[in-house]
Design a protein around this motif. Structure first.
Motif, PDB file in Angstrom:
ATOM      1  N   LEU A 179       0.816  -1.214   0.000  1.00  0.00           N
ATOM      2  CA  LEU A 179       0.000   0.000   0.000  1.00  0.00           C
ATOM      3  C   LEU A 179       0.848   1.260   0.000  1.00  0.00           C
ATOM      4  O   LEU A 179       0.509   2.242  -0.667  1.00  0.00           O
ATOM      5  CB  LEU A 179      -0.931  -0.009   1.210  1.00  0.00           C
ATOM      6  N   ALA A 180       1.939   1.260   0.780  1.00  0.00           N
ATOM      7  CA  ALA A 180       2.770   2.463   0.818  1.00  0.00           C
ATOM      8  C   ALA A 180       3.318   2.799  -0.563  1.00  0.00           C
ATOM      9  O   ALA A 180       3.361   3.967  -0.972  1.00  0.00           O
ATOM     10  CB  ALA A 180       3.916   2.275   1.816  1.00  0.00           C
ATOM     11  N   HIS A 181       3.745   1.779  -1.288  1.00  0.00           N
ATOM     12  CA  HIS A 181       4.295   2.034  -2.625  1.00  0.00           C
ATOM     13  C   HIS A 181       3.214   2.531  -3.588  1.00  0.00           C
ATOM     14  O   HIS A 181       3.386   3.558  -4.252  1.00  0.00           O
ATOM     15  CB  HIS A 181       4.918   0.737  -3.157  1.00  0.00           C
ATOM     16  N   ARG A 182       2.102   1.840  -3.656  1.00  0.00           N
ATOM     17  CA  ARG A 182       1.048   2.209  -4.609  1.00  0.00           C
ATOM     18  C   ARG A 182       0.414   3.547  -4.256  1.00  0.00           C
ATOM     19  O   ARG A 182       0.167   4.383  -5.128  1.00  0.00           O
ATOM     20  CB  ARG A 182      -0.018   1.114  -4.647  1.00  0.00           C
ATOM     21  N   LEU A 183       0.151   3.762  -2.983  1.00  0.00           N
ATOM     22  CA  LEU A 183      -0.499   5.016  -2.591  1.00  0.00           C
ATOM     23  C   LEU A 183       0.410   6.218  -2.789  1.00  0.00           C
ATOM     24  O   LEU A 183      -0.053   7.319  -3.081  1.00  0.00           O
ATOM     25  CB  LEU A 183      -0.953   4.930  -1.131  1.00  0.00           C
ATOM     26  N   SER A 184       1.724   6.009  -2.634  1.00  0.00           N
ATOM     27  CA  SER A 184       2.633   7.127  -2.895  1.00  0.00           C
ATOM     28  C   SER A 184       2.626   7.502  -4.380  1.00  0.00           C
ATOM     29  O   SER A 184       2.703   8.693  -4.740  1.00  0.00           O
ATOM     30  CB  SER A 184       4.049   6.768  -2.442  1.00  0.00           C
ATOM     31  N   LEU A 185       2.519   6.483  -5.263  1.00  0.00           N
ATOM     32  CA  LEU A 185       2.404   6.784  -6.690  1.00  0.00           C
ATOM     33  C   LEU A 185       1.105   7.537  -6.993  1.00  0.00           C
ATOM     34  O   LEU A 185       1.097   8.521  -7.744  1.00  0.00           O
ATOM     35  CB  LEU A 185       2.448   5.483  -7.496  1.00  0.00           C
ATOM     36  N   LEU A 186       0.015   7.071  -6.378  1.00  0.00           N
ATOM     37  CA  LEU A 186      -1.261   7.755  -6.609  1.00  0.00           C
ATOM     38  C   LEU A 186      -1.228   9.176  -6.064  1.00  0.00           C
ATOM     39  O   LEU A 186      -1.825  10.089  -6.640  1.00  0.00           O
ATOM     40  CB  LEU A 186      -2.394   6.969  -5.938  1.00  0.00           C
ATOM     41  N   ALA A 187      -0.509   9.387  -4.943  1.00  0.00           N
ATOM     42  CA  ALA A 187      -0.419  10.736  -4.382  1.00  0.00           C
ATOM     43  C   ALA A 187       0.296  11.683  -5.333  1.00  0.00           C
ATOM     44  O   ALA A 187      -0.050  12.871  -5.429  1.00  0.00           O
ATOM     45  CB  ALA A 187       0.286  10.687  -3.031  1.00  0.00           C
ATOM     46  N   MET A 188       1.292  11.163  -6.051  1.00  0.00           N
ATOM     47  CA  MET A 188       2.010  12.013  -7.007  1.00  0.00           C
ATOM     48  C   MET A 188       1.075  12.462  -8.134  1.00  0.00           C
ATOM     49  O   MET A 188       1.048  13.648  -8.500  1.00  0.00           O
ATOM     50  CB  MET A 188       3.215  11.262  -7.580  1.00  0.00           C
ATOM     51  N   TYR A 189       0.289  11.545  -8.656  1.00  0.00           N
ATOM     52  CA  TYR A 189      -0.638  11.919  -9.724  1.00  0.00           C
ATOM     53  C   TYR A 189      -1.729  12.852  -9.205  1.00  0.00           C
ATOM     54  O   TYR A 189      -2.105  13.830  -9.869  1.00  0.00           O
ATOM     55  CB  TYR A 189      -1.275  10.668 -10.325  1.00  0.00           C
TER      56      TYR A 189
END
Length: 364
Positions: A179-189
């Protein structure tokens, strides 16, 4: 011991004593003495249930007076052998043999030599002693087996509880990594959409599509984690060969990442391969959280039978938690340790945050 047991034994002793008294009628002149000895022997047999050694010694001495005391004396010897240490049981048996030796000399049985009488009494008491010791050892063995079974059951319960706690910890760690990896990517977008509301509709639609795809990927990876924890072979467990794809996803999200792979496709155990992937994933996640916009360098190389994963990035305004209280780095350190490797993380003198892991390669 229940009340029924002693009463039954006492009744048996009384019956045998009466039979002995009848047999003792062969010597009529001792009739009153035999009656008195029978009464005392019955009382002594009951007392032997509670004090085997003391009552047994008394009954052994009483056997010197009359054959009526023989059943009670032999019962006391057997009971002492079953319930008391060997030393006390031998003393009771010796007292019984001595008492019957006197009895055989004072009131000999017709047609039976005194030597055979002594041999018969010694063999009888030896058999009673051996039987009682065996019964006591068997009883102690049963008690020991019951105790071992109880301890084994308690130990099994403790192991089940520890396994559940370990499984929960593993679930939490895997969920954090994914979750930390995926959510950080989504936060960038999402941040790009927030700061560029005037972007063309086509760009906004593309960003929204990427966010939607990232959510689906996060859900898929969560399903993979659950499948691995349930020992299901899904064939999609992330490992070292998936690191380039991980870097590509980060670059596609706008993160500046440079991968330098000089590992030469090392032979790793499955747990080590998964751990290497998680190290890179956690490092990229930390860089996005604490050093946004800074370039990240990922190096993979083989050194002395170890796979070295070295990730560096310039320090941002928010330093990662190095005190050991954070979930990410602490969990990553434990994961690497379980895989047989070591993990180091620190801020270097050149102002870079460095995460370095060494994982063992398989030896042929």
């Amino acid at each position: 011991m229940s009340t029924t047991g002693p009463l039954r034994v006492a009744a048996t002793v009384i019956a045998v004593a009466i039979g002995g008294l009848t047999a003792a009628g062969l010597v009529p002149s001792h009739g009153p003495l035999d009656i008195a000895v029978a009464v005392v022997a019955v009382t002594g047999a009951v007392a032997a249930l509670f004090s085997p050694v003391g009552a047994g010694l008394a009954l052994g001495a009483l056997a010197a007076l009359s054959p009526v005391a023989t059943p009670a004396a032999t019962f006391a010897a057997l009971n002492a052998a079953r319930r008391r240490p060997l030393r006390g049981a031998v003393a009771v048996a010796a007292a019984g043999i001595a008492g019957h030796a006197v009895q055989g000399r004072w009131r000999p049985y017709p047609g039976l030599f005194y030597g055979w009488w002594l041999l018969l009494m010694a063999a009888a008491y030896a058999a009673l002693l051996g039987w009682g010791v065996w019964a006591q050892a068997r009883h102690q063995l049963l008690i020991s087996l019951r105790e071992r079974a109880r301890r084994a059951e308690a130990e099994q319960g403790r192991r089940v509880l520890e396994a559940r706690l370990a499984e929960r910890t593993l679930v939490a760690r895997e969920m954090h990594d994914v979750l930390a990896h995926r959510l950080s990517l989504l936060a960038m977008y999402a941040g790009a959409l927030e700061y560029r509301p005037d972007a063309p509709p086509q760009r906004l639609a593309e960003a929204a599509g990427v966010i939607r795809l990232g959510v689906h990927q996060a859900l898929d990876e969560l399903r993979e984690v659950i499948a691995v924890l349930r020992h299901e072979d899904t064939g999609v467990v992330r490992s070292l060969p998936d690191v380039p794809r991980l870097v590509e996803e980060a670059v596609a999200a706008g993160q500046s990442v440079h991968l330098r792979d000089e590992s030469g496709d090392p032979e790793l155990a499955p747990v080590a391969g998964r751990t290497a992937f998680r190290v890179v994933q956690e490092a990229l996640t930390n860089a996005r959280k604490h050093a946004a916009g800074q370039p990240v360098t990922v190096e993979l190389r083989a050194e002395g039978g170890m796979l070295v994963v070295d990730v560096r990035n310039p320090v941002g305004e928010d330093l990662p938690d190095l005190s050991g209280s954070g979930v990410g780095l602490v969990g990553l350190t434990e994961r690497v340790g379980l895989a047989g490797g070591t993990l180091e993380h620190a801020v270097t003198a050149t102002g870079e945050f460095r995460l370095r892991a060494e994982l063992p390669c398989r030896t042929v």
